[in-house]
Write a protein that holds these residues in place. Structure first.
Motif, PDB file in Angstrom:
ATOM      1  N   MET B   1     103.993 -21.256  38.507  1.00  0.00           N
ATOM      2  CA  MET B   1     103.872 -20.424  37.488  1.00  0.00           C
ATOM      3  C   MET B   1     104.436 -18.896  37.271  1.00  0.00           C
ATOM      4  O   MET B   1     103.857 -18.106  38.202  1.00  0.00           O
ATOM      5  N   GLU B  92     106.714 -16.156  41.474  1.00  0.00           N
ATOM      6  CA  GLU B  92     105.971 -17.370  41.014  1.00  0.00           C
ATOM      7  C   GLU B  92     104.929 -17.638  41.922  1.00  0.00           C
ATOM      8  O   GLU B  92     105.054 -17.679  43.097  1.00  0.00           O
ATOM      9  N   ILE B  94     102.609 -20.220  43.254  1.00  0.00           N
ATOM     10  CA  ILE B  94     102.896 -21.417  43.705  1.00  0.00           C
ATOM     11  C   ILE B  94     101.318 -22.301  43.749  1.00  0.00           C
ATOM     12  O   ILE B  94     101.208 -23.456  43.416  1.00  0.00           O
ATOM     13  N   ASN B 111     101.312 -26.576  43.192  1.00  0.00           N
ATOM     14  CA  ASN B 111     102.994 -26.685  43.076  1.00  0.00           C
ATOM     15  C   ASN B 111     103.197 -26.116  41.854  1.00  0.00           C
ATOM     16  O   ASN B 111     104.259 -26.362  41.115  1.00  0.00           O
ATOM     17  N   GLY B 112     102.808 -24.994  41.569  1.00  0.00           N
ATOM     18  CA  GLY B 112     103.148 -23.938  40.539  1.00  0.00           C
ATOM     19  C   GLY B 112     102.918 -24.368  39.335  1.00  0.00           C
ATOM     20  O   GLY B 112     102.892 -23.568  38.380  1.00  0.00           O
ATOM     21  N   ILE B 113     101.936 -25.431  39.217  1.00  0.00           N
ATOM     22  CA  ILE B 113     101.453 -25.875  37.795  1.00  0.00           C
ATOM     23  C   ILE B 113     100.094 -25.568  37.747  1.00  0.00           C
ATOM     24  O   ILE B 113      99.187 -26.124  38.226  1.00  0.00           O
ATOM     25  N   PRO B 114      99.670 -24.628  36.811  1.00  0.00           N
ATOM     26  CA  PRO B 114      98.177 -24.335  36.565  1.00  0.00           C
ATOM     27  C   PRO B 114      97.711 -25.793  35.633  1.00  0.00           C
ATOM     28  O   PRO B 114      98.112 -26.425  34.972  1.00  0.00           O
TER      29      PRO B 114
END
Lengths: 695, 123
Positions: B1, B92, B94, B111-114
């Motif tokens: 993100m 980013e 993570i 994994n960088g995903i909210p």
């Protein structure tokens, strides 16, 4: 008499002869070794189970021999031999048999070659409470699962492949086969019916089982891996990058034991329990996998479509390495079941489950549940397969995105595998999807994405220059929920901002042109489709089951469940990638909706897609926390196009759709304050609308 | 993100009126190199909540020399744009969390995903 006295139990020992004492010592030693090195504790009382030291694979003992020897002493249930170990587990149905075996074999040297090929072997037996579960890389195998390595010799494997007559070398495939790039499937013994996903039990295929399979089957039986002789064989050949989504073999079609012989290449098969627990099992070439009991009836099994598998390093099971897949041919042996299934796992049992399927919801809670089972869980299960069939962005959507200026902020609500997120490199594309699996696939492509529901998008009001929502809103099962989704899109837009919405159209034939979805089937030539009924389609009565749609035919209702057939989507991409190429329709083709099989933009880089999915090694043994508690893998209970070459092994998922009638989407958008419809059109079987936020 | 994404996200828990900005907690950050497009950055800046950006960058220790206030005529100030570019696009998160400022509810970043999915009772 002259034997030295043992201090500990001299009272007992004086009565034993020298050789008896020696045997006793050895048995003791065996017991202690087992405890110390293998953690196997023996029982002082008689039980049904025995551990037999020196009867292991590493002692050169063959399973068949053990089976023959121990069978004579009583009701032999099972023998477990573990690769590389110097012992075997023997289980009887009752204690007396085990005790008899103990008496017959303990401390006795076996005669060679009458009893055992290997000379000078003495078994030392001990009773044990229970046979320890086989473990693989620190995880217990699912109950009922057994893996037998080196089940056939390389020579035997070669004979099987020869008998089959398929080559694994791509060069030798016929031009037709290569052009079609089908995963090869062949059945022996019984025909599959695709309208009920079961076997035509009254019509066995001529020829029965081929002769060249008999030696393998004989071996499975003589070694006691299976108790019932199979009468049905399915052969599947997997190219690297191909797999099969998680599923349970139909209970009512086959008896308990299902065995699979893997030839050619190694793969990893994932077993998943409804609770979410996952066990990846490496299937080496020439190994036999036997599924029975829980492993056969309750756990799903599947193979992830990728080219690299994370596998434990031999000898250092905590370390992981990546193994490249090769062409693998699996021979699955099953016995047809002729009575309804009466297993202990009704949640997965088609015989025992309710006959009525899901219906339109009456409450918000039911709506959420329906979407959870028939949208969200399905996408999670099929994420990687789905992604591999969604590779070509639709041109008109790309056009919309390209009209945005440099530095625009664009949101893709329900972005799936992210295929539109990179369409315009000059804008900032932010995607969201309900499926973590799909979000992760976006992430693998370095796309910016988050997880949320389209009815509640956590982005600042008015922050967005443009938005798209392609093939999303038709998954909501009530009018209210669809409206919420459109309202969210409207809320996100800045004044003057535009959103493009695509939904699947009820009318698959428009202006006398059939959509591609309808075109690719033989059925429509019989006048089956083109159902431009002047009568309004009837809405499902609440409470009545949702109908299961027959893919590639016209829609009869607006609300339904649409089957997703897993086909090797990875291979399918290679067709239709050249502009203007007329791809002929043929049977066995992918039957999935929405996909334009004549996409003429974007060269499809199949390998890059699959590789991207496989580059990220899964952690062996980890439980994915995003997994929902429910596993809803149902066998296909609906009609499939009769020319579908779907193999019994391929599961069917049902996704909920509400397809929109002409004008319906526009009407929905018009009921949202603050936006107006500025464009509407029909594109490839979809109704499309552009809304603009009022200034 | 990326921090640019963070600037757009808000808490949407039911009933929340002060859901923006989300508090950022990072356990794992990745810094990478992204092609600099001055026009892109210049046009993006007016869409941002600048203070939220500064706060977020600072909270994860990546503010650098980025000014806390927008400088006048930033559109032509290449140095400024480059700094903004770095903070917006090259940092980013993570692994970490986004926390609703009003309810304290944490949305995990993996994994960088909210994962902003709400529970039934929060909708």
């Amino acid at each position: 008499m002259a034997a030295p006295m043992d201090q500990e139990s001299c009272a007992v020992k004086t009565k034993l002869t020298k050789s008896e004492k020696k045997a006793y010592k050895k048995q003791n030693k065996a017991r202690q070794t087992l405890l110390r090195h293998e953690g196997i504790s023996t029982s002082s009382e008689a039980t049904k189970h025995l551990v037999v030291a020196n009867a292991g694979l590493s002692n050169g003992v063959h399973r068949e021999e053990l089976w023959r020897l121990f069978q004579t002493l009583g009701d032999l249930q099972d023998i477990v031999m573990v690769t590389g170990k110097p012992y075997a587990f023997v289980s009887y149905a009752d204690q007396q048999s085990a005790a008899a075996a103990y008496a017959a074999f303990n401390g006795r040297m076996l005669k060679s070659p009458e009893e055992l090929q290997q000379p000078n072997v003495t078994f030392y037996l001990n009773h044990i409470e229970k046979v320890p579960s086989q473990r693989v890389a620190g995880l217990d195998l699912p109950p009922g699962l057994r893996l037998v390595e080196d089940f056939v010799s390389p020579a035997c494997a070669a004979r099987l492949m020869e008998g089959l007559g398929w080559s694994t070398d791509n060069q030798q495939q016929t031009d037709a086969e290569q052009a079609l790039k089908h995963r090869r499937v062949k059945h022996f013994g019984y025909e599959f019916r695709y309208d009920n996903n079961n076997v035509d039990k009254d019509k066995p295929l001529p020829g029965g089982l081929p002769d060249w399979c008999s030696p393998v089957i004989d071996k499975m039986m003589s070694e006691g891996h299976i108790k019932h002789r199979p009468d049905q064989i399915t052969v599947n050949q997997y190219q690297p990058g191909q797999g099969i989504p998680p599923h349970v073999d139909t209970h009512s079609a086959f008896e308990d034991e299902i065995s699979s012989l893997s030839l050619g290449g190694q793969t990893v098969m994932d077993f998943k329990h409804p609770s979410g627990k996952r066990v990846p099992v490496v299937l080496p070439a020439r190994s036999l996998l036997v599924m029975s009991g829980e492993a056969r009836y309750l756990w799903t099994h599947g193979i992830i479509p990728r080219k690299l598998d994370p596998v434990p390093v031999k000898g250092q099971e905590e370390s992981i390495t990546l193994a490249r897949r090769e062409v693998r041919t699996s021979f699955t042996f099953r016995k047809i079941r002729h009575t309804p299934c009466d297993c202990k796992y009704p949640c997965q049992c088609d015989s025992q489950l309710q006959q009525t399927g899901p219906s339109l919801p009456r409450t918000e809670g039911e709506a959420g549940q329906l979407e959870q089972q028939h949208v969200h869980q399905v996408y999670e299960d099929i994420a990687s397969h789905f992604s591999s069939t969604r590779h070509s962005p639709w041109p008109r959507v790309v056009d919309f995105l390209k009209t945005e200026p440099v530095g625009a902020l664009v949101v893709d609500v329900g972005c799936g595998n992210g295929k539109y997120l990179g369409a315009n490199k000059d804008v900032y594309s932010l995607g969201n999807d309900r499926s973590s699996g799909l979000a992760n696939i976006c992430r693998d492509r370095q796309l910016e994405v988050f997880v949320c529901d389209a009815m509640s998008v956590p982005v600042r009001t008015g922050a967005v220059d443009a938005a798209i929502s392609i093939a999303v809103i038709h998954h909501f099962c009530t009018q209210e929920r669809r409206l919420k989704a459109v309202k969210e899109l409207a809320r996100l837009l800045k004044p003057g901002g535009r959103a493009l919405i695509y939904v699947w159209a009820f009318e698959q034939e428009y202006k006398n042109v059939k959509s591609n979805y309808l075109k690719d089937t033989k059925e429509h030539q019989n006048g089956d489709v083109g159902d431009k009924s002047s009568t309004r389609p009837t809405q499902e009565q609440q409470g009545a089951s949702l109908p299961i749609h027959v893919n590639r035919t016209s829609f009869k209702t607006q609300d339904m469940l649409v089957p997703w057939h897993f086909r090797d989507g990875a291979k399918k991409q290679q067709r239709g990638s050249q502009p203007g190429l007329q791809v002929p329709s043929n049977s066995g083709r992918e039957k999935n909706p929405e996909r334009d099989t004549r996409d003429c933009t974007e060269e499809t880089n199949l390998d890059r897609n699959s590789e991207q999915n496989s580059d990220k090694p899964l952690e062996v043994g980890n439980h994915k926390k995003q997994d929902s508690e429910e596993e809803n893998v149902k066998s296909c209970s609906g009609a499939c196009a009769s020319d579908c070459q779907q193999s019994q092994d391929e599961p069917v998922y049902h996704r909920f759709y509400h397809v929109f009638k002409d004008g319906e989407l526009e009407e929905l958008c018009n009921s949202v304050p603050g936006v107006s419809v500025v464009d509407r059109y029909y594109d490839k079987g979809n109704w499309c609308v552009v809304i603009q936020k009022c200034l | 993100m990326r921090l640019l994404t963070h600037n757009m996200l808000t808490s949407h828990v039911k009933g929340v009126t002060n859901g923006y900005p989300l508090k950022l907690q990072a356990e794992n950050i990745k810094v990478m190199s992204v092609d600099f497009n001055p026009e892109f950055v210049a046009r993006m800046i007016p869409k941002l909540e600048w203070q939220a950006l500064v706060q977020a960058a600072e909270s994860i220790g990546h503010l650098g020399d980025l000014p806390r206030e927008l400088v006048p005529e930033y559109e032509s100030n290449e140095e400024f744009l480059k700094m903004a570019h770095h903070v917006l696009m090259e940092v980013e998160v993570i692994e970490g969390n986004l926390e609703c400022p009003e309810t304290g509810r944490k949305f995990p970043i993996k994994n960088g995903i909210p994962n902003m999915l709400l529970n039934e009772d929060e909708v």
